[in-house]
Design an enzyme around this catalytic site. Structure first.
Site, PDB file in Angstrom:
ATOM      1  N   HIS A 117      -0.696  -8.971   8.946  1.00 43.47           N
ATOM      2  CA  HIS A 117      -0.855  -7.569   8.547  1.00 43.47           C
ATOM      3  C   HIS A 117      -0.550  -6.580   9.682  1.00 43.47           C
ATOM      4  O   HIS A 117       0.216  -5.638   9.511  1.00 43.47           O
ATOM      5  CB  HIS A 117      -2.278  -7.311   8.043  1.00 43.47           C
ATOM      6  CG  HIS A 117      -2.698  -8.239   6.942  1.00 43.47           C
ATOM      7  ND1 HIS A 117      -1.891  -8.528   5.881  1.00 43.47           N
ATOM      8  CD2 HIS A 117      -3.840  -8.942   6.740  1.00 43.47           C
ATOM      9  CE1 HIS A 117      -2.516  -9.370   5.070  1.00 43.47           C
ATOM     10  NE2 HIS A 117      -3.701  -9.640   5.577  1.00 43.47           N
ATOM     11  N   LYS A 171       0.838  -1.200   0.000  1.00 41.56           N
ATOM     12  CA  LYS A 171       0.000   0.000   0.000  1.00 41.56           C
ATOM     13  C   LYS A 171       0.874   1.253   0.000  1.00 41.56           C
ATOM     14  O   LYS A 171       1.891   1.327   0.687  1.00 41.56           O
ATOM     15  CB  LYS A 171      -0.924   0.007   1.224  1.00 41.56           C
ATOM     16  CG  LYS A 171      -2.034  -1.038   1.088  1.00 41.56           C
ATOM     17  CD  LYS A 171      -3.005  -0.941   2.217  1.00 41.56           C
ATOM     18  CE  LYS A 171      -4.081  -2.004   2.120  1.00 41.56           C
ATOM     19  NZ  LYS A 171      -5.058  -1.755   1.056  1.00 41.56           N
TER      20      LYS A 171
END
Ligand code: NAD
Length: 478
Positions: free
Chosen positions: A235, A177
């Site tokens: 994550h 990201k």
């Protein structure tokens, strides 16, 4: 900038992940001119299909998951021409000589294992025994990378039989990201933050990954996993590492991954009181977790919140609060760094002064904002107010940011370039499991039951208390 010519084989090329993420992402890279003429994409899966059928499948995936504006028929046609399909059985003999005939040797080879982890070993072995993968071939493996430390070690060992670590790309799409990479630019490209980025100036850090969706459709997989394994071990742990790590000497794969690993190893064991598990109820509109998971009396958590301490010089005494859950009030992923209040206020006490807060948003609206204190305009005397210095990328950078590549396409291009910086190394994954395993084992030993929470809420009351008892509170989930 175009990458070198490549053959990318997608095992599981007809699966959900390939359809929704990998193939649409590759189309966008093609549209952007990043793929040289000589690059090819080879779908490999079981199931009766040929190259024409695969092109039809991919065309509909692109039309479904790429914005209309970008679906130019001529570009789409030239993208489809890059595609081949090989029908094969990952655990048997069928199709492997066909694959060998298709994959070129004198070119960058990448093999994306978009299949369940039980197929990682068999595919790695067959790529080797059939002489398909050359000495510099890269393999990309999807999550979940194991279920615990032992299974992660076994997976690493099964890959290591045929591939060196520099050839293995363990994907965590959070690392692809834009904002996550910007976190590193922010920390190590400015003089403004890093000197303050420690226990002396930071009161605490919060990391939230909240989803509004439930586990519908994925219930049987999720129920064996839960939020801890599905989200925290990978994550949230990665976000924590990038936020907390020491500056690497270079933005280079092993330098970055060495620093991340040190953080995982410096994590204290979590006290029972410092962790809250939750499971969502249903209401008139949505099913409960138990209905979604179709398992009757499951005690799997769909939410987890915890307070962590990192035992090193930089962070001693600064807690990190992590939370993630499904069926939450909003879809929001962010990292919040809350600084301490100034040591002495020269203003009257009721002026409303508070602490600076830097928030790094992964979604929605990727960007950052920094809450600063200023004087309230006007003649009301020296009253202070907090205002955000907002940097939503789409506003600040316009078209360029709105069109920023998706995490998957960015990471696939990194694979082709041979850059492992944004991929997890084997020892990192094992260390993250080694930290996670005792927490899960503790729940099992105690027969711990998750606290129930209402759908579209902020999770169980106890998660709010986790911060309240420290005199702090979570940022609002919007
Ligand atoms: P899926 O079930 O939709 O697709 C599986 C694919 O693997 C199909 O193409 C199937 O033909 C192929 N396959 C299965 N067994 C095979 C065999 N023996 N030989 C050859 N091909 C075989 O799965 P998915 O949702 O695409 O997920 C793939 C992997 O990615 C899984 O490990 C999953 O955990 C992971 N993942 C998926 C998502 C997602 O959003 N779907 C997100 C993150 C990670």
């Amino acid at each position: 900038i175009p990458v070198d010519p490549f053959d990318l084989v997608i095992f599981g090329g007809t699966g959900d992940l390939a359809r929704r993420k990998i193939l649409p992402g590759l189309y966008r890279r093609h549209l952007d001119g990043q793929m040289p003429d000589d690059a090819r994409i080879i779908g490999a899966a079981r199931g009766d299909m040929d190259t024409d059928g695969y092109r039809t499948f991919v065309e509909s995936a692109v039309r479904e998951f790429v914005s209309k504006k970008k679906c130019n028929p001529k570009v789409l046609k030239s993208f489809l021409e890059r595609l081949r399909f090989v029908q094969l059985d990952a655990t048997g003999k069928q199709g492997w000589t066909d694959l060998k005939d298709v994959v070129r040797q004198d070119i960058v080879q990448a093999f994306y294992f978009s299949v369940g982890p039980s197929l990682f070993g068999p595919i790695a072995e067959r790529l080797h025994t059939h002489g398909i993968a050359g000495p510099t071939a890269r393999i990309v493996v999807e999550k979940p990378f194991g279920h615990d430390e032992a299974s992660a070690r076994a997976l690493n060992a099964s890959l290591a039989k045929h591939f060196d670590e520099y050839q293995i790309y363990r994907i965590d799409h959070y690392l692809g990201k834009e904002t996550v990479q910007n976190l590193m630019a922010l920390r190590f490209g400015n003089m403004l933050f890093e000197p303050l980025w420690n226990a002396q100036y930071v009161d605490h850090i919060q990391i939230t990954v909240a989803e509004t969706v439930g586990v519908e459709g994925r219930g049987s997989y999720y129920d064996k996993s839960g939020a801890m394994r599905d989200m925290v071990q990978n994550h949230l742990m990665q976000l924590l590492c990038l936020t907390a790590m020491e500056p690497p000497s270079k933005f280079e794969p092993n330098a970055v991954r060495d620093e991340k690993l040190k953080i995982i190893r410096a994590l204290d064991p979590v006290a029972t009181d410092d962790i809250v598990r939750g499971q969502y109820r249903g209401n008139d509109d949505v099913a409960s977790y138990l209905e979604d998971a179709e398992t009757g009396a499951s005690t799997t958590e769909s939410f987890v919140a915890m307070k962590l301490q990192i035992s090193n010089w930089r962070w001693n005494g600064t807690p990190f609060y992590l939370r993630t859950g499904k069926r939450m009030r909003g879809r929001m992923s962010e990292i919040v760094v809350r600084f301490k209040e100034p040591p002495h206020s020269i203003f009257d006490e009721d002026t409303g002064q508070s602490a600076n807060e830097l928030s790094i948003r992964l979604q929605p609206n990727e960007g950052m904002d920094l809450k600063v204190t200023i004087k309230e305009p006007g003649l009301g005397g020296m009253r202070l107010i907090d205002v955000p210095l907002d940097m939503t990328f789409a506003d600040a950078l316009g078209e360029e940011a709105a069109d920023a590549p998706d995490a998957y396409e960015r990471l696939i291009m990194d694979v082709i370039r041979g850059n492992q910086t944004l991929f997890m190394r084997g020892d990192e994954v094992e260390a993250a499991w080694a930290w996670t395993d005792p927490i899960i084992a503790g729940w099992q030993d105690r027969g711990d039951k998750p606290k129930l929470y209402d759908p579209f809420s902020t999770g169980p009351e106890e998660a709010l208390m986790l911060l309240h008892k420290d005199g702090r509170r979570w940022r609002e989930i919007r």
